[in-house]
Design a protein around this motif. Structure first.
Motif, mmCIF file in Angstrom:
data_model
loop_
_atom_site.group_PDB
_atom_site.id
_atom_site.type_symbol
_atom_site.label_atom_id
_atom_site.label_comp_id
_atom_site.label_asym_id
_atom_site.label_seq_id
_atom_site.Cartn_x
_atom_site.Cartn_y
_atom_site.Cartn_z
ATOM 1 N N LYS A 20 0.545 -1.419 -0.124
ATOM 2 C CA LYS A 20 0.363 0.089 -0.372
ATOM 3 C C LYS A 20 1.254 0.866 0.065
ATOM 4 C CE LYS A 20 -3.735 -1.956 2.387
ATOM 5 N NZ LYS A 20 -4.942 -1.953 3.440
ATOM 6 N N VAL A 21 0.250 2.443 -0.071
ATOM 7 C CA VAL A 21 1.157 3.567 -0.759
ATOM 8 C C VAL A 21 0.519 4.678 -0.450
ATOM 9 C CG1 VAL A 21 2.577 2.695 -2.550
ATOM 10 C CG2 VAL A 21 0.570 4.110 -2.578
ATOM 11 N N TYR A 22 0.782 5.693 0.347
ATOM 12 C CA TYR A 22 0.713 6.787 1.180
ATOM 13 C C TYR A 22 1.500 8.026 0.766
ATOM 14 C CZ TYR A 22 -0.901 3.377 4.162
ATOM 15 O OH TYR A 22 -1.232 2.587 4.612
ATOM 16 N N LYS A 23 1.140 9.560 0.781
ATOM 17 C CA LYS A 23 1.492 10.443 0.042
ATOM 18 C C LYS A 23 1.745 11.422 1.591
ATOM 19 C CE LYS A 23 1.330 11.447 -4.247
ATOM 20 N NZ LYS A 23 2.742 11.291 -5.116
ATOM 21 N N ILE A 24 3.183 11.285 1.461
ATOM 22 C CA ILE A 24 3.560 11.897 3.106
ATOM 23 C C ILE A 24 4.308 13.128 2.758
ATOM 24 C CG2 ILE A 24 5.536 10.911 5.074
ATOM 25 C CD1 ILE A 24 2.441 9.675 4.883
ATOM 26 N N ASP A 25 4.397 13.881 2.799
ATOM 27 C CA ASP A 25 4.976 15.495 3.291
ATOM 28 C C ASP A 25 6.033 15.099 3.470
ATOM 29 O OD1 ASP A 25 2.695 16.722 2.166
ATOM 30 O OD2 ASP A 25 1.891 17.817 4.032
ATOM 31 N N VAL A 26 6.610 15.971 2.908
ATOM 32 C CA VAL A 26 8.793 15.614 3.533
ATOM 33 C C VAL A 26 9.151 16.939 3.633
ATOM 34 C CG1 VAL A 26 10.444 14.823 2.485
ATOM 35 C CG2 VAL A 26 8.778 13.368 2.603
ATOM 36 N N THR A 27 9.611 17.674 4.401
ATOM 37 C CA THR A 27 10.499 18.707 4.116
ATOM 38 C C THR A 27 12.192 19.051 3.642
ATOM 39 O OG1 THR A 27 9.345 19.691 5.849
ATOM 40 C CG2 THR A 27 11.207 20.590 5.645
ATOM 41 N N ILE A 28 12.843 19.138 2.721
ATOM 42 C CA ILE A 28 13.715 19.166 2.299
ATOM 43 C C ILE A 28 14.101 20.474 2.417
ATOM 44 C CG2 ILE A 28 15.275 18.351 0.963
ATOM 45 C CD1 ILE A 28 12.663 16.875 -0.830
ATOM 46 N N ASN A 29 14.813 20.339 3.430
ATOM 47 C CA ASN A 29 15.807 22.570 3.438
ATOM 48 C C ASN A 29 14.865 22.899 3.611
ATOM 49 O OD1 ASN A 29 18.080 23.770 4.166
ATOM 50 N ND2 ASN A 29 18.744 23.817 2.143
ATOM 51 N N GLY A 30 13.358 23.106 4.156
ATOM 52 C CA GLY A 30 12.372 24.003 3.999
ATOM 53 C C GLY A 30 11.806 23.567 3.662
ATOM 54 N N VAL B 206 8.708 22.000 1.781
ATOM 55 C CA VAL B 206 7.889 20.778 1.501
ATOM 56 C C VAL B 206 7.613 20.138 0.339
ATOM 57 C CG1 VAL B 206 5.434 19.872 2.201
ATOM 58 C CG2 VAL B 206 7.126 22.350 4.163
ATOM 59 N N GLU B 207 7.400 19.029 -0.251
ATOM 60 C CA GLU B 207 7.014 18.447 -0.876
ATOM 61 C C GLU B 207 6.205 17.201 -0.524
ATOM 62 O OE1 GLU B 207 8.148 18.610 -3.910
ATOM 63 O OE2 GLU B 207 10.428 19.342 -4.508
ATOM 64 N N SER B 208 5.777 16.437 -1.716
ATOM 65 C CA SER B 208 4.610 15.652 -1.551
ATOM 66 C C SER B 208 4.785 14.630 -1.613
ATOM 67 C CB SER B 208 3.057 15.256 -1.545
ATOM 68 O OG SER B 208 2.706 14.558 -1.305
#
Length: 233
Positions: free
Chosen positions: A165-175, A177-179
């Motif tokens: 199963k896959v999920y969309k998760i927010d990730v902060t990369i050096n300030g 935000v990417e989903s």
């Protein structure tokens, strides 16, 4: 500095080098394939005909459903700064520097040569493997929050095919935000995260959004934003 053509096939980076086709895999400690030697930037690297778990060029082709001649891992890749784009890979003996818009992420550690970066997920810094052999990224189950957006087929050399199963998760990369899309590793291979005291793996989805420089010389991952996000899925 040497540049080779690449193809993105089912989320895998395949480079045409010395008349052979190789998967480029920063998540592998070793290289193997049909050739006995790989030549890059005037350097020669002997490679074995087989890898871990009894892998060969034939078996990795069968498992991945790609016609390849082997795999290039970190025992070779760690010797260079490497720039990945959607159709080329560049190997440099000297540091490759970011552009003004680039995001720089430190490589804080390596386990058996496999680079580990820091990403902020759920308001906390997490140790994450950078693995170009992974078409799908993965997180520890406790970080996979919200509703699943579906299922994806994947494989791992040690266990073969599986669904996750896959999920969309927010990730902060050096300030910033990417989903990004993350799956759950099968229980039989979750120990791989524990080996590096990591909480996830980030794969080639980054190439939908960035040109990526793996700077082994300066111990940084450099992300240069694309003008427009593209998908090779």
């Amino acid at each position: 500095m040497t540049t080779f053509d690449v193809k993105i096939l089912d989320g895998h980076i395949v480079v045409h080098i010395n008349n052979f086709e190789y998967i480029v895999d920063t998540g592998s400690t070793v290289s193997f394939g049909r050739a006995t030697t790989i030549f890059i930037n005037g350097q020669s690297f002997p490679i074995r005909d087989g890898g871990p778990h009894g892998l060969t060029a034939d078996s990795i082709s069968r498992i991945s459903r790609l016609q390849v001649d082997g795999l290039i891992g970190m025992n070779i890749l760690a010797n260079f700064d490497i720039k990945f784009t959607r159709n080329q890979i560049t190997f440099s003996n000297s540091p490759l520097f970011p552009t003004g818009k680039a995001i720089t992420v430190p490589i804080v550690d390596a386990v058996l040569g496999i680079p580990i970066i820091i990403l902020s997920i759920a308001h906390k810094d997490r140790r994450i493997f950078f693995d170009t052999g992974a078409k799908l990224s993965y997180l520890s189950d406790d970080l996979l929050v919200g509703n699943s957006i579906g299922e994806v087929d994947d494989f791992h050399p040690s266990i073969g095919d599986f669904k996750t199963k896959v999920y969309k998760i927010d990730v902060t990369i050096n300030g910033k935000v990417e989903s990004l899309t993350f799956g759950s590793l099968p229980s039989s291979i979750r120990y791989l995260l524990q080996l590096g005291r990591t909480e996830g793996v980030i794969g080639t989805e980054l190439l939908n959004k960035y040109y990526v420089i793996l700077s082994n010389l300066s111990k940084t991952l450099i992300l240069e934003p694309l003008d427009e996000e593209e998908s090779f899925d």
